[in-house]
Design a protein around this motif. Structure first.
Motif, PDB file in Angstrom:
ATOM      1  N   ILE A  51      -9.053   1.898  -3.171  1.00 17.04           N
ATOM      2  CA  ILE A  51      -7.830   2.883  -2.529  1.00 17.04           C
ATOM      3  C   ILE A  51      -7.184   2.127  -1.441  1.00 17.04           C
ATOM      4  CG2 ILE A  51      -7.526   5.120  -1.360  1.00 17.04           C
ATOM      5  CD1 ILE A  51     -10.183   6.152  -2.514  1.00 17.04           C
ATOM      6  N   SER A  52      -5.848   2.199  -1.601  1.00 16.47           N
ATOM      7  CA  SER A  52      -5.209   1.211  -0.755  1.00 16.47           C
ATOM      8  C   SER A  52      -5.141   1.988   0.750  1.00 16.47           C
ATOM      9  CB  SER A  52      -3.502   1.251  -1.215  1.00 16.47           C
ATOM     10  OG  SER A  52      -2.889   2.314  -0.916  1.00 16.47           O
ATOM     11  N   GLY A  53      -4.972   1.342   1.664  1.00 22.05           N
ATOM     12  CA  GLY A  53      -5.405   1.777   3.037  1.00 22.05           C
ATOM     13  C   GLY A  53      -4.455   2.843   3.349  1.00 22.05           C
ATOM     14  N   SER A  54      -2.955   2.601   3.159  1.00 18.58           N
ATOM     15  CA  SER A  54      -2.379   3.638   3.457  1.00 18.58           C
ATOM     16  C   SER A  54      -2.679   5.156   3.000  1.00 18.58           C
ATOM     17  CB  SER A  54      -0.876   3.492   3.487  1.00 18.58           C
ATOM     18  OG  SER A  54      -0.433   3.426   2.488  1.00 18.58           O
ATOM     19  N   LYS A  55      -3.081   5.175   1.730  1.00 17.35           N
ATOM     20  CA  LYS A  55      -3.333   6.016   1.060  1.00 17.35           C
ATOM     21  C   LYS A  55      -4.713   6.835   1.277  1.00 17.35           C
ATOM     22  CE  LYS A  55       0.116   6.327  -1.822  1.00 17.35           C
ATOM     23  NZ  LYS A  55       0.547   4.829  -1.412  1.00 17.35           N
ATOM     24  N   LEU A  56      -5.645   5.813   1.761  1.00 17.00           N
ATOM     25  CA  LEU A  56      -6.903   6.571   2.008  1.00 17.00           C
ATOM     26  C   LEU A  56      -6.757   7.371   3.568  1.00 17.00           C
ATOM     27  CD1 LEU A  56      -9.978   6.257   1.410  1.00 17.00           C
ATOM     28  CD2 LEU A  56     -10.331   4.754   3.320  1.00 17.00           C
ATOM     29  N   ARG A  57      -5.785   6.951   4.341  1.00 11.65           N
ATOM     30  CA  ARG A  57      -5.485   7.614   5.601  1.00 11.65           C
ATOM     31  C   ARG A  57      -5.000   8.908   5.166  1.00 11.65           C
ATOM     32  NH1 ARG A  57      -6.407   4.702  10.255  1.00 11.65           N
ATOM     33  NH2 ARG A  57      -6.086   2.604   9.943  1.00 11.65           N
ATOM     34  N   LYS A  58      -4.144   9.163   4.357  1.00 15.31           N
ATOM     35  CA  LYS A  58      -3.526  10.431   3.803  1.00 15.31           C
ATOM     36  C   LYS A  58      -4.654  11.452   3.507  1.00 15.31           C
ATOM     37  CE  LYS A  58       0.881   8.720   2.623  1.00 15.31           C
ATOM     38  NZ  LYS A  58       1.892   8.418   1.384  1.00 15.31           N
ATOM     39  N   PHE A  59      -5.639  10.802   2.586  1.00 11.12           N
ATOM     40  CA  PHE A  59      -6.424  11.645   1.825  1.00 11.12           C
ATOM     41  C   PHE A  59      -7.652  11.968   3.022  1.00 11.12           C
ATOM     42  CE2 PHE A  59      -5.708   8.623  -2.048  1.00 11.12           C
ATOM     43  CZ  PHE A  59      -4.600   9.154  -2.243  1.00 11.12           C
ATOM     44  N   SER A  82       0.821   3.654 -10.044  1.00 15.01           N
ATOM     45  CA  SER A  82       0.890   4.249  -8.692  1.00 15.01           C
ATOM     46  C   SER A  82      -0.444   4.043  -7.967  1.00 15.01           C
ATOM     47  CB  SER A  82       1.196   5.989  -8.676  1.00 15.01           C
ATOM     48  OG  SER A  82       0.606   6.315  -7.686  1.00 15.01           O
ATOM     49  N   ASN A  83      -0.492   3.517  -6.752  1.00 15.55           N
ATOM     50  CA  ASN A  83      -1.593   3.670  -6.009  1.00 15.55           C
ATOM     51  C   ASN A  83      -2.244   4.830  -5.597  1.00 15.55           C
ATOM     52  OD1 ASN A  83      -1.635   0.601  -5.902  1.00 15.55           O
ATOM     53  ND2 ASN A  83      -0.555   0.617  -3.804  1.00 15.55           N
ATOM     54  N   ASN A  84      -1.520   5.658  -5.623  1.00 16.03           N
ATOM     55  CA  ASN A  84      -1.635   7.125  -5.102  1.00 16.03           C
ATOM     56  C   ASN A  84      -2.607   7.838  -6.518  1.00 16.03           C
ATOM     57  OD1 ASN A  84      -1.737   9.493  -3.267  1.00 16.03           O
ATOM     58  ND2 ASN A  84      -0.608  10.404  -5.124  1.00 16.03           N
ATOM     59  N   MET A 194       6.435  -2.107   9.434  1.00 12.52           N
ATOM     60  CA  MET A 194       5.807  -1.366   8.123  1.00 12.52           C
ATOM     61  C   MET A 194       6.812  -1.121   6.980  1.00 12.52           C
ATOM     62  SD  MET A 194       4.777   2.002   9.934  1.00 12.52           S
ATOM     63  CE  MET A 194       3.719   2.690   8.736  1.00 12.52           C
ATOM     64  N   GLU A 195       6.378  -0.952   5.967  1.00 10.52           N
ATOM     65  CA  GLU A 195       7.051  -0.690   4.750  1.00 10.52           C
ATOM     66  C   GLU A 195       7.014   0.953   4.493  1.00 10.52           C
ATOM     67  OE1 GLU A 195       4.114  -2.172   4.362  1.00 10.52           O
ATOM     68  OE2 GLU A 195       3.029  -1.481   2.447  1.00 10.52           O
ATOM     69  N   ALA A 196       7.970   1.356   3.881  1.00  5.97           N
ATOM     70  CA  ALA A 196       7.999   2.727   3.276  1.00  5.97           C
ATOM     71  C   ALA A 196       8.404   2.909   1.809  1.00  5.97           C
ATOM     72  CB  ALA A 196       9.029   3.548   4.156  1.00  5.97           C
ATOM     73  N   GLY A 197       7.446   3.589   1.290  1.00  8.66           N
ATOM     74  CA  GLY A 197       7.791   4.223   0.064  1.00  8.66           C
ATOM     75  C   GLY A 197       8.316   5.745   0.001  1.00  8.66           C
ATOM     76  N   THR A 198       7.478   6.687   0.182  1.00  9.63           N
ATOM     77  CA  THR A 198       7.966   7.883   0.449  1.00  9.63           C
ATOM     78  C   THR A 198       8.336   8.336   2.038  1.00  9.63           C
ATOM     79  OG1 THR A 198       5.958   8.854   1.226  1.00  9.63           O
ATOM     80  CG2 THR A 198       6.582   9.009  -1.300  1.00  9.63           C
ATOM     81  N   GLY A 199       7.806   7.380   2.878  1.00  8.74           N
ATOM     82  CA  GLY A 199       7.978   7.225   4.088  1.00  8.74           C
ATOM     83  C   GLY A 199       7.114   7.933   4.871  1.00  8.74           C
ATOM     84  N   LEU A 200       6.169   8.662   4.516  1.00 10.43           N
ATOM     85  CA  LEU A 200       5.128   9.305   5.259  1.00 10.43           C
ATOM     86  C   LEU A 200       4.461   8.733   6.374  1.00 10.43           C
ATOM     87  CD1 LEU A 200       4.032  12.189   6.204  1.00 10.43           C
ATOM     88  CD2 LEU A 200       2.511  11.846   4.282  1.00 10.43           C
ATOM     89  N   MET A 201       3.755   7.576   5.921  1.00 10.29           N
ATOM     90  CA  MET A 201       3.206   6.512   6.854  1.00 10.29           C
ATOM     91  C   MET A 201       3.806   6.388   8.044  1.00 10.29           C
ATOM     92  SD  MET A 201       0.218   6.692   5.939  1.00 10.29           S
ATOM     93  CE  MET A 201      -0.547   5.786   7.205  1.00 10.29           C
ATOM     94  N   ALA A 202       5.165   5.867   7.649  1.00 12.78           N
ATOM     95  CA  ALA A 202       5.925   5.549   8.887  1.00 12.78           C
ATOM     96  C   ALA A 202       6.447   6.579   9.782  1.00 12.78           C
ATOM     97  CB  ALA A 202       7.554   4.743   8.274  1.00 12.78           C
ATOM     98  N   ILE A 294       4.277  -5.109  -4.636  1.00 14.70           N
ATOM     99  CA  ILE A 294       5.037  -3.988  -4.600  1.00 14.70           C
ATOM    100  C   ILE A 294       5.231  -3.538  -3.205  1.00 14.70           C
ATOM    101  CG2 ILE A 294       5.083  -1.664  -5.322  1.00 14.70           C
ATOM    102  CD1 ILE A 294       4.683  -3.493  -7.828  1.00 14.70           C
ATOM    103  N   TYR A 295       4.410  -3.786  -2.372  1.00 16.03           N
ATOM    104  CA  TYR A 295       4.840  -3.471  -0.792  1.00 16.03           C
ATOM    105  C   TYR A 295       4.601  -4.587   0.140  1.00 16.03           C
ATOM    106  CZ  TYR A 295       4.058   1.396  -2.590  1.00 16.03           C
ATOM    107  OH  TYR A 295       4.265   2.567  -3.244  1.00 16.03           O
ATOM    108  N   SER A 296       3.362  -4.914   0.434  1.00 16.17           N
ATOM    109  CA  SER A 296       3.219  -5.884   1.436  1.00 16.17           C
ATOM    110  C   SER A 296       3.934  -7.198   1.328  1.00 16.17           C
ATOM    111  CB  SER A 296       1.509  -6.079   1.653  1.00 16.17           C
ATOM    112  OG  SER A 296       1.040  -6.426   0.416  1.00 16.17           O
ATOM    113  N   HIS A 320      -0.549  -4.140   7.391  1.00 13.63           N
ATOM    114  CA  HIS A 320      -0.955  -4.533   5.870  1.00 13.63           C
ATOM    115  C   HIS A 320      -1.619  -3.240   5.299  1.00 13.63           C
ATOM    116  CE1 HIS A 320      -2.333  -6.041   1.950  1.00 13.63           C
ATOM    117  NE2 HIS A 320      -2.602  -7.244   2.457  1.00 13.63           N
ATOM    118  N   SER A 321      -0.718  -2.429   4.428  1.00 12.47           N
ATOM    119  CA  SER A 321      -1.301  -1.257   3.948  1.00 12.47           C
ATOM    120  C   SER A 321      -2.251  -1.295   2.745  1.00 12.47           C
ATOM    121  CB  SER A 321      -0.338  -0.385   3.588  1.00 12.47           C
ATOM    122  OG  SER A 321       0.783  -1.068   3.032  1.00 12.47           O
ATOM    123  N   GLY A 322      -2.599  -2.588   2.259  1.00 10.10           N
ATOM    124  CA  GLY A 322      -3.467  -2.721   1.213  1.00 10.10           C
ATOM    125  C   GLY A 322      -2.710  -2.656  -0.128  1.00 10.10           C
ATOM    126  N   GLY A 323      -3.396  -2.397  -1.399  1.00 11.85           N
ATOM    127  CA  GLY A 323      -2.783  -2.456  -2.489  1.00 11.85           C
ATOM    128  C   GLY A 323      -2.957  -3.478  -3.256  1.00 11.85           C
TER     129      GLY A 323
END
Ligand SMILES: *Cc1c(COP(=O)(O)O)cnc(C)c1O
Length: 344
Positions: A51-59, A82-84, A194-202, A294-296, A320-323
């Motif tokens: 699970i990518s790091g930034s997604k694990l935090r959301k979960f 999608s990583n999600n 940091m990077e943003a997809g939807t931007g929620l982590m940022a 895709i991201y990092s 480094h948010s993973g993936g």
């Protein structure tokens, strides 16, 4: 210095969180930064293998919220790679919640690759609802229609990237964990990249540091959406956060704490080009870890550009948010990159 009590108040507000990893280490980069102002990397890629790091935090907060809701089934909306989708499906199965996938595409590919191959291990591809691109703008309504037809049990819908208020508490563990890293290192960071997809982590990082009134700049590389969309979403989550904390954050504080960047040409969302794969090979050989295309890898290139072009002083920290599991889907490009390296 941020007050200890404020940090403790914020941690306490985030509960209940699932017992997943939420602490990752930082270390100095060898090929980025300068001896007078070094650049570190935060290894959120080490939070989980699958699970990518930034997604694990959301979960961390999304899974407890889904369990509380009494849902038995969860519709996940997203791209086929999608990583999600691949990440959340794992935790839903673990918690006996049935994942139903609404994915972007015409039909199941004959030979699924990358994240879709992993997703198909979790959910049979024959059960996926494929939504063609022309109809993608109405995917959420289609999911709602599906929910209405299944009246026997409760179903929740997860939008793309799990960008929803239930994910915000989990996402806020990132700024708090950066404070833990500062304590351990006995040094502060002045710049976060940091990077943003939807931007929620940022957004969570900006809001967390703004509320704590930390002296820092969050540099956000927008990979999927434009600045206007990012700012609208920031304002909307700011309201969610203020309601949640029962406190207000001044707009001036937020404005002073972040900068947004659009990626350089080669980095727009979608098909990654050869220079990204060269960067991935270069970082693997020089730094000893894997970036994803895709991201990092895009964040890595853009951060180097920003650090070279602008007078940035103090300590920098790249997230480094993973993936890196997505590398599985790019074997031909990786093979080309290593043969290119041999000839050079
Ligand atoms: C989803 C994801 C992101 C983007 O996160 P947002 O909160 O949507 O901006 C960044 N990096 C990785 C590895 C991801 O999986």
């Amino acid at each position: 210095m941020i007050q200890k009590e404020k940090i403790q108040t914020l941690w306490a507000k985030l509960e209940p969180l699932a017992p997943y990893s939420k602490h990752s280490r930082v270390h100095k980069l060898k090929t980025v930064g300068f001896s007078s102002h070094p650049c570190f990397i935060k290894r959120d890629d080490e939070l989980s293998f699958g699970i990518s790091g930034s997604k694990l935090r959301k979960f961390l907060s999304l899974i407890p919220a889904l369990k509380r809701s009494g849902a038995e089934e969860v519709v996940i909306i997203g791209s086929a790679y999608s990583n999600n989708v691949v990440g959340l499906s794992q935790l839903l199965i673990e918690n006996s919640l049935k994942p139903t996938l609404f994915l972007l595409g015409e039909s199941s590919p004959q030979k699924p690759q990358g994240n879709l191959l992993l997703t198909s291990l979790l959910v049979p591809l024959a059960e996926v609802q494929w939504i063609p691109r022309e109809e993608w703008s109405t995917v959420y309504q289609k999911a709602q229609e599906y929910v209405r037809t299944q009246s026997s049990h409760k179903i929740q819908i997860i939008p793309e990237g799990a960008c929803m208020s239930e994910s915000l508490s989990g996402a806020m563990t990132l700024p708090l964990d950066i404070l833990e890293n500062e304590k351990a290192l006995k040094q502060d960071f002045q710049h976060i990249f940091m990077e943003a997809g939807t931007g929620l982590m940022a957004i969570a990082t900006i809001l967390g540091f703004a509320w704590l009134q930390k002296n820092i700049c969050v540099h956000v590389v927008l990979l999927a959406e434009d600045e206007k969309t990012f700012r609208v979403r920031l304002q909307s989550f700011k309201k969610t956060f203020e309601d949640f904390m029962g406190d207000i954050i001044k707009d001036e504080i937020i404005e002073s704490i972040f900068k947004v960047y659009t990626p350089s040409q080669c980095m727009s969302f979608g098909a990654p080009n050869a220079s990204l794969f060269q960067e991935i090979a270069h970082v693997a050989r020089e730094e000893g870890f894997f970036l994803d295309p895709i991201y990092s890898a895009k964040l890595f290139l853009k951060t180097k550009e920003i650090l070279q072009d602008r007078a940035i002083s103090g300590n920098s920290l790249m997230i480094h948010s993973g993936g890196a599991l997505t590398l599985l889907g790019f074997q031909e490009q990786l093979l080309k990159t290593i043969s290119f390296k041999k000839q050079a």
